[in-house]
Write a protein that holds these residues in place. Structure first.
Motif, PDB file in Angstrom:
ATOM      1  N   ASP A 158       0.859  -1.187   0.000  1.00  0.00           N
ATOM      2  CA  ASP A 158       0.000   0.000   0.000  1.00  0.00           C
ATOM      3  C   ASP A 158       0.897   1.240   0.000  1.00  0.00           C
ATOM      4  OD1 ASP A 158      -1.964   1.852   0.221  1.00  0.00           O
ATOM      5  OD2 ASP A 158      -2.575   1.333   2.251  1.00  0.00           O
ATOM      6  N   ASN A 161      -0.149   4.728   1.637  1.00  0.00           N
ATOM      7  CA  ASN A 161      -0.250   4.868   3.089  1.00  0.00           C
ATOM      8  C   ASN A 161       1.087   5.350   3.648  1.00  0.00           C
ATOM      9  OD1 ASN A 161      -0.400   4.378   5.937  1.00  0.00           O
ATOM     10  ND2 ASN A 161      -1.994   2.844   5.575  1.00  0.00           N
ATOM     11  N   GLU A 162       1.042   6.401   4.477  1.00  0.00           N
ATOM     12  CA  GLU A 162       2.282   6.951   5.025  1.00  0.00           C
ATOM     13  C   GLU A 162       2.984   5.978   5.956  1.00  0.00           C
ATOM     14  OE1 GLU A 162       0.225   9.420   8.746  1.00  0.00           O
ATOM     15  OE2 GLU A 162       1.315  10.480   7.161  1.00  0.00           O
ATOM     16  N   SER A 164       3.133   2.759   5.273  1.00  0.00           N
ATOM     17  CA  SER A 164       3.423   1.573   4.468  1.00  0.00           C
ATOM     18  C   SER A 164       4.917   1.246   4.504  1.00  0.00           C
ATOM     19  CB  SER A 164       2.962   1.806   3.033  1.00  0.00           C
ATOM     20  OG  SER A 164       3.081   0.614   2.282  1.00  0.00           O
ATOM     21  N   ARG A 184       2.865  -3.845   4.209  1.00  0.00           N
ATOM     22  CA  ARG A 184       1.508  -3.404   4.504  1.00  0.00           C
ATOM     23  C   ARG A 184       0.707  -3.440   3.218  1.00  0.00           C
ATOM     24  NH1 ARG A 184      -0.799  -1.173   8.664  1.00  0.00           N
ATOM     25  NH2 ARG A 184       1.205  -0.774   9.685  1.00  0.00           N
ATOM     26  N   GLN A 186      -3.023  -3.030   0.891  1.00  0.00           N
ATOM     27  CA  GLN A 186      -4.160  -2.143   0.738  1.00  0.00           C
ATOM     28  C   GLN A 186      -5.406  -2.777   1.353  1.00  0.00           C
ATOM     29  OE1 GLN A 186      -4.525  -0.911  -3.373  1.00  0.00           O
ATOM     30  NE2 GLN A 186      -2.312  -1.039  -3.667  1.00  0.00           N
TER      31      GLN A 186
END
Length: 238
Positions: A158, A161-162, A164, A184, A186
């Motif tokens: 993902d 995503n910060e 991730s 990580r 989604q």
């Protein structure tokens, strides 16, 4: 009107005309002088400060930054092509036999990671850890055992995503090679069947066919983090 007053009137009119003429000439003269001074001032400015004018239009720092950006892209392209060349060399020349040295398989995996890094931001959280002694690097493994978990991590991470990340760990304990890949995923991929799909099934079948009972494969999905752990027995060149 008496002749005296008439003469005074004529003299006054002539004086007024002369004064108006003088003021007009003086005004024109001052205007010309002012225009000349302005023109000379502009010429002096352009001659006295040429560097300032040029710096404003062609700032060397801006050109240097542009050059650095071009060099950066050129370096990235060269770096990626170099890694791709290494990958192709490994596929064409290093995997003719049934087994390859573990150090060569790890180098192949690292080149693969460098190529996949082009897909993500330079700020993306990517962890690579290798705990393999030189002696363990001389042990043998079937080639391409590292491809599937690593490619799936880059495919399904993902990246928006910060928080991730992708983590890849290469390790050898006793005579076992251990590969742990975590990332990580989604939210829409929170089903194991979507993570790898047919590729995971083929990978598992290949491991079983080649290694029989000399391997372990485990996949885990917990709190949005998908982890693949592969353990493979290494062989000596006897």
């Amino acid at each position: 009107m008496s002749p005296f007053y008439y003469c005074l009137l004529i003299i006054g009119i002539i004086a007024a005309i002369l004064l108006i003429g003088y003021l007009y000439w003086k005004t024109r003269n001052l205007k010309r002088q002012n225009e000349l001074l302005i023109r000379q001032s502009r010429e002096i400015s352009s001659v006295a400060f040429p560097d300032e004018s040029i710096d404003y239009k062609l700032d060397p720092h801006l050109l240097k930054n542009a050059l650095n950006a071009i060099q950066s892209h050129a370096y990235q392209s060269y770096h990626a092509l170099d890694k791709l060349s290494n990958v192709l060399d490994y596929i064409l020349y290093e995997t003719d036999g049934k087994f390859v040295k573990l150090k060569d398989e790890i180098a192949f995996a690292q080149n693969l990671i460098e190529i996949n890094k082009l897909k993500i931001s330079p700020l993306f959280d990517l962890h690579i850890r290798k705990k393999i002694s030189p002696e363990a690097g001389e042990l043998f493994i079937v080639p391409f055992m590292t491809i599937n978990p690593i490619e799936n991590a880059f495919k399904h991470a993902d990246v928006q995503n910060e928080n991730s990340f992708i983590s890849v760990v290469f390790e050898v304990m006793d005579d076992q090679f251990i590969l742990i890949v975590s990332n990580r995923i989604q939210p829409k991929q929170f089903t194991t069947s979507n993570l790898g799909g047919l590729g995971n099934k083929t990978f598992a079948q290949r491991l079983k066919k080649i290694y029989g009972s000399d391997y372990h494969l485990n996949t885990e999905q917990k709190e949005g983090i998908y982890t693949v752990t592969v353990k493979i027995k290494l062989y000596k060149n006897d």
